[in-house]
Design a protein around this motif. Structure first.
Motif, mmCIF file in Angstrom:
data_model
loop_
_atom_site.group_PDB
_atom_site.id
_atom_site.type_symbol
_atom_site.label_atom_id
_atom_site.label_comp_id
_atom_site.label_asym_id
_atom_site.label_seq_id
_atom_site.Cartn_x
_atom_site.Cartn_y
_atom_site.Cartn_z
ATOM 1 N N MET A 1 54.502 94.230 -3.508
ATOM 2 C CA MET A 1 55.070 94.451 -2.357
ATOM 3 C C MET A 1 54.388 94.432 -0.963
ATOM 4 S SD MET A 1 57.960 97.525 -1.543
ATOM 5 C CE MET A 1 58.984 97.188 -2.996
ATOM 6 N N PHE A 2 53.000 95.393 -0.785
ATOM 7 C CA PHE A 2 52.219 95.398 0.454
ATOM 8 C C PHE A 2 50.613 94.763 0.112
ATOM 9 C CE2 PHE A 2 54.416 99.469 -1.199
ATOM 10 C CZ PHE A 2 54.863 99.583 0.498
ATOM 11 N N THR A 3 50.516 93.604 -1.199
ATOM 12 C CA THR A 3 49.538 93.229 -0.769
ATOM 13 C C THR A 3 49.709 91.326 -0.194
ATOM 14 O OG1 THR A 3 47.577 94.204 -1.695
ATOM 15 C CG2 THR A 3 47.362 92.247 -1.497
ATOM 16 N N SER A 4 50.762 90.972 -1.226
ATOM 17 C CA SER A 4 51.359 89.443 -1.397
ATOM 18 C C SER A 4 52.326 89.385 -0.690
ATOM 19 C CB SER A 4 51.800 89.222 -2.650
ATOM 20 O OG SER A 4 50.782 89.280 -3.507
ATOM 21 N N ASN A 5 52.896 90.981 0.442
ATOM 22 C CA ASN A 5 53.997 90.951 1.123
ATOM 23 C C ASN A 5 55.360 90.146 0.052
ATOM 24 O OD1 ASN A 5 55.617 91.780 3.472
ATOM 25 N ND2 ASN A 5 55.037 90.027 4.446
ATOM 26 N N ASN A 6 55.256 90.297 -0.922
ATOM 27 C CA ASN A 6 56.763 89.334 -1.876
ATOM 28 C C ASN A 6 57.690 90.822 -1.733
ATOM 29 O OD1 ASN A 6 58.250 87.699 -3.445
ATOM 30 N ND2 ASN A 6 56.486 86.617 -4.054
ATOM 31 N N TRP A 7 58.109 91.312 -1.228
ATOM 32 C CA TRP A 7 59.543 92.575 -1.787
ATOM 33 C C TRP A 7 60.590 91.659 -2.870
ATOM 34 C CZ3 TRP A 7 60.644 96.706 2.147
ATOM 35 C CH2 TRP A 7 59.680 96.986 2.795
ATOM 36 N N GLY B 1 80.806 80.298 2.915
ATOM 37 C CA GLY B 1 81.542 81.228 1.254
ATOM 38 C C GLY B 1 80.470 80.992 -0.233
ATOM 39 N N ILE B 2 78.986 80.046 0.487
ATOM 40 C CA ILE B 2 78.452 80.220 -1.006
ATOM 41 C C ILE B 2 77.300 81.508 -0.708
ATOM 42 C CG2 ILE B 2 76.336 78.871 -1.697
ATOM 43 C CD1 ILE B 2 77.565 76.513 0.069
ATOM 44 N N LEU B 3 77.351 82.253 -2.411
ATOM 45 C CA LEU B 3 76.380 82.957 -2.122
ATOM 46 C C LEU B 3 75.427 83.012 -3.542
ATOM 47 C CD1 LEU B 3 76.587 86.550 -2.781
ATOM 48 C CD2 LEU B 3 77.010 86.128 -4.749
ATOM 49 N N SER B 4 74.011 82.905 -2.323
ATOM 50 C CA SER B 4 72.520 81.883 -2.602
ATOM 51 C C SER B 4 72.014 82.888 -3.057
ATOM 52 C CB SER B 4 71.998 81.200 -1.481
ATOM 53 O OG SER B 4 72.038 82.354 -0.828
ATOM 54 N N LEU B 5 71.494 83.339 -4.828
ATOM 55 C CA LEU B 5 70.517 84.351 -5.224
ATOM 56 C C LEU B 5 69.377 83.636 -6.007
ATOM 57 C CD1 LEU B 5 73.693 85.733 -7.460
ATOM 58 C CD2 LEU B 5 72.389 87.106 -5.172
ATOM 59 N N LYS B 6 68.552 84.453 -5.503
ATOM 60 C CA LYS B 6 67.201 83.275 -6.384
ATOM 61 C C LYS B 6 66.995 84.536 -7.576
ATOM 62 C CE LYS B 6 62.290 82.370 -4.898
ATOM 63 N NZ LYS B 6 61.179 82.373 -4.070
ATOM 64 N N VAL C 1 66.832 87.924 -2.760
ATOM 65 C CA VAL C 1 66.571 87.153 -1.643
ATOM 66 C C VAL C 1 65.682 86.216 -1.483
ATOM 67 C CG1 VAL C 1 65.872 87.926 0.729
ATOM 68 C CG2 VAL C 1 67.887 89.783 -0.205
ATOM 69 N N ASP C 2 65.840 85.561 -0.791
ATOM 70 C CA ASP C 2 65.337 84.427 -0.476
ATOM 71 C C ASP C 2 64.179 84.729 0.746
ATOM 72 O OD1 ASP C 2 63.263 81.713 -0.874
ATOM 73 O OD2 ASP C 2 64.468 80.296 -1.121
ATOM 74 N N MET C 3 63.480 84.814 1.026
ATOM 75 C CA MET C 3 62.663 85.838 2.282
ATOM 76 C C MET C 3 61.934 84.288 2.513
ATOM 77 S SD MET C 3 60.555 88.664 0.955
ATOM 78 C CE MET C 3 59.683 88.781 3.262
ATOM 79 N N GLY C 4 61.676 83.067 1.832
ATOM 80 C CA GLY C 4 60.859 81.764 2.962
ATOM 81 C C GLY C 4 59.826 82.431 2.827
ATOM 82 N N ILE D 1 60.019 87.039 6.891
ATOM 83 C CA ILE D 1 59.575 88.675 7.022
ATOM 84 C C ILE D 1 60.800 89.639 7.069
ATOM 85 C CG2 ILE D 1 57.479 87.844 7.690
ATOM 86 C CD1 ILE D 1 57.846 89.186 10.490
ATOM 87 N N ASN D 2 61.567 89.035 6.953
ATOM 88 C CA ASN D 2 62.766 89.803 6.749
ATOM 89 C C ASN D 2 63.512 90.459 4.877
ATOM 90 O OD1 ASN D 2 64.930 91.260 6.813
ATOM 91 N ND2 ASN D 2 65.980 90.227 8.098
ATOM 92 N N PRO D 3 63.115 91.189 3.797
ATOM 93 C CA PRO D 3 63.619 91.058 3.288
ATOM 94 C C PRO D 3 65.108 91.268 3.043
ATOM 95 C CG PRO D 3 62.911 93.083 3.342
ATOM 96 C CD PRO D 3 62.431 92.342 4.713
ATOM 97 N N PHE D 4 65.321 91.440 4.135
ATOM 98 C CA PHE D 4 67.026 92.201 4.106
ATOM 99 C C PHE D 4 68.188 91.026 4.446
ATOM 100 C CE2 PHE D 4 64.572 96.415 4.341
ATOM 101 C CZ PHE D 4 65.148 97.172 3.470
ATOM 102 N N LYS D 5 67.324 90.084 4.378
ATOM 103 C CA LYS D 5 68.338 88.247 4.886
ATOM 104 C C LYS D 5 68.842 88.262 3.584
ATOM 105 C CE LYS D 5 66.209 84.772 4.834
ATOM 106 N NZ LYS D 5 65.463 83.332 4.106
ATOM 107 N N PRO D 6 70.597 87.423 4.726
ATOM 108 C CA PRO D 6 71.671 87.850 3.988
ATOM 109 C C PRO D 6 71.580 86.927 2.699
ATOM 110 C CG PRO D 6 71.905 86.689 6.348
ATOM 111 C CD PRO D 6 70.378 87.599 5.792
ATOM 112 N N ILE D 7 72.277 86.999 1.806
ATOM 113 C CA ILE D 7 72.451 86.129 0.773
ATOM 114 C C ILE D 7 74.067 85.701 0.497
ATOM 115 C CG2 ILE D 7 70.899 87.674 -0.446
ATOM 116 C CD1 ILE D 7 73.020 88.719 -2.463
ATOM 117 N N TRP D 8 74.993 85.922 0.920
ATOM 118 C CA TRP D 8 75.444 85.429 1.607
ATOM 119 C C TRP D 8 76.127 84.279 2.669
ATOM 120 C CZ3 TRP D 8 80.789 87.021 4.122
ATOM 121 C CH2 TRP D 8 81.686 86.956 3.207
#
Length: 304
Positions: free
Chosen positions: A265-271, A56-61, A38-41, A44-51
């Motif tokens: 995960m909890f300090t940088s919030n980079n899930w 119809g583009i599948l964006s994988l980071k 996931v590309d959170m950008g 703050i939502n780590p469950f953003k859709p990747i499709w």
């Protein structure tokens, strides 16, 4: 004609562990794998859709994985803080498993050769630490190994040292704490293997003129190979991802991959990066293990 399918009762018994693994291992692993791409950008939502359903583009980071192995564009490959944490975790886990084997094998051998009437009491003593909180047991070692702790007070009281010895927040404190915590995981499978060994094989070796040590090395150790491998894996695998002991007994130079995942995960919030680190750690453990059991399983099959 007999049916090739198991009866419903057997099918249920076989299905329970598979269902357990699917719900509590495979599904959580798929969730981790999803978040790792996931590309959170700025979200703050780590469950953003990747499709994207419209395009119809599948964006994988893939950068979440790439940054594990290379720091920046011009950075050296395999010279990142994450690789250092992986190697340090494997190093501590290996020596912890080895120390548990060296200490636990005599324990298991003694229990297996003890009279049957006292074995339950001895096994209860091995499992007794599990009755106490894991966190309290680690904190107890912190009080023992501290500069003003019990061990330093004893050494200074006996006149062995004039000042406290730095034992806490070192490699020694890490290995002592991890060996103490995981020692029962080595003793129990070794005992289960040694207690089933036929002692008549040792008697036959003695009758042929073998010394006790040689009989132990050539008969007992090979027959306990399965227990050694099981105990080593039961210690090594959880020790690789250990978080509590490095946090309480380790210093800034003893950071293992479990602590790195926590910080991401909890300090940088980079899930996504934290889950990518977890996926790579799982692969580092499972892939070699699967390869090993594949080849040992093939070797164990009888030749036709």
């Amino acid at each position: 004609m007999a049916s090739h399918f198991p009866i419903p009762g057997k099918r249920f018994v076989i299905g329970v562990p598979y269902a357990w693994l699917f719900v509590f291992f495979f599904l959580p692993f798929l969730i981790l794998l999803y978040i790792s791409f996931v590309d959170m950008g700025e979200s703050i939502n780590p469950f953003k859709p990747i499709w994207d359903p419209q395009t119809g583009i599948l964006s994988l980071k893939y950068e979440n994985y790439w940054t594990i192995f290379r720091d920046g564009e011009g950075g050296d490959l395999f010279k990142t803080i994450y690789i250092e944490a992986y190697l340090r975790s494997i190093w501590y886990a290996f020596w912890t498993a080895l120390l548990c084997l060296l200490i636990g094998y005599p324990f298991a051998y003694f229990i297996a050769r003890s009279p049957a009437s006292v074995r339950p009491a001895l096994l209860m003593m091995v499992m007794l630490p599990f009755w106490t909180s894991f966190l309290l047991r680690v904190y107890a070692w912190k009080g023992i190994l501290a500069d003003q702790g019990v061990l330093n007070q004893i050494l200074m009281g006996l006149g062995i040292t004039n000042e406290p010895i730095q034992m806490l927040y070192t490699n020694v404190s890490m290995l002592v704490g991890m060996t103490y915590v995981y020692l029962p995981f080595m003793v129990l499978p070794l005992y289960a293997n040694l207690v089933k060994m036929d002692v008549r094989l040792l008697e036959a070796a003695y009758d042929l003129g073998t010394t006790p040590f040689k009989a132990f090395w050539l008969v007992t150790v090979p027959l306990s190979k399965a227990g050694i491998i099981a105990g080593f894996m039961l210690v090594f695998i959880p020790a690789v991802g250990e978080f509590v002991i490095p946090s309480l007994l380790g210093g800034p130079e003893n950071i293992m991959i479990g602590r790195v995942v926590w910080d991401e995960m909890f300090t940088s919030n980079n899930w996504p990066r934290a889950t990518a680190l977890a996926v790579v750690m799982i692969a580092l453990i499972i892939v070699p293990l699967a390869i090993y059991y594949h080849f040992t399983g093939d070797a164990a099959e009888p030749r036709k």
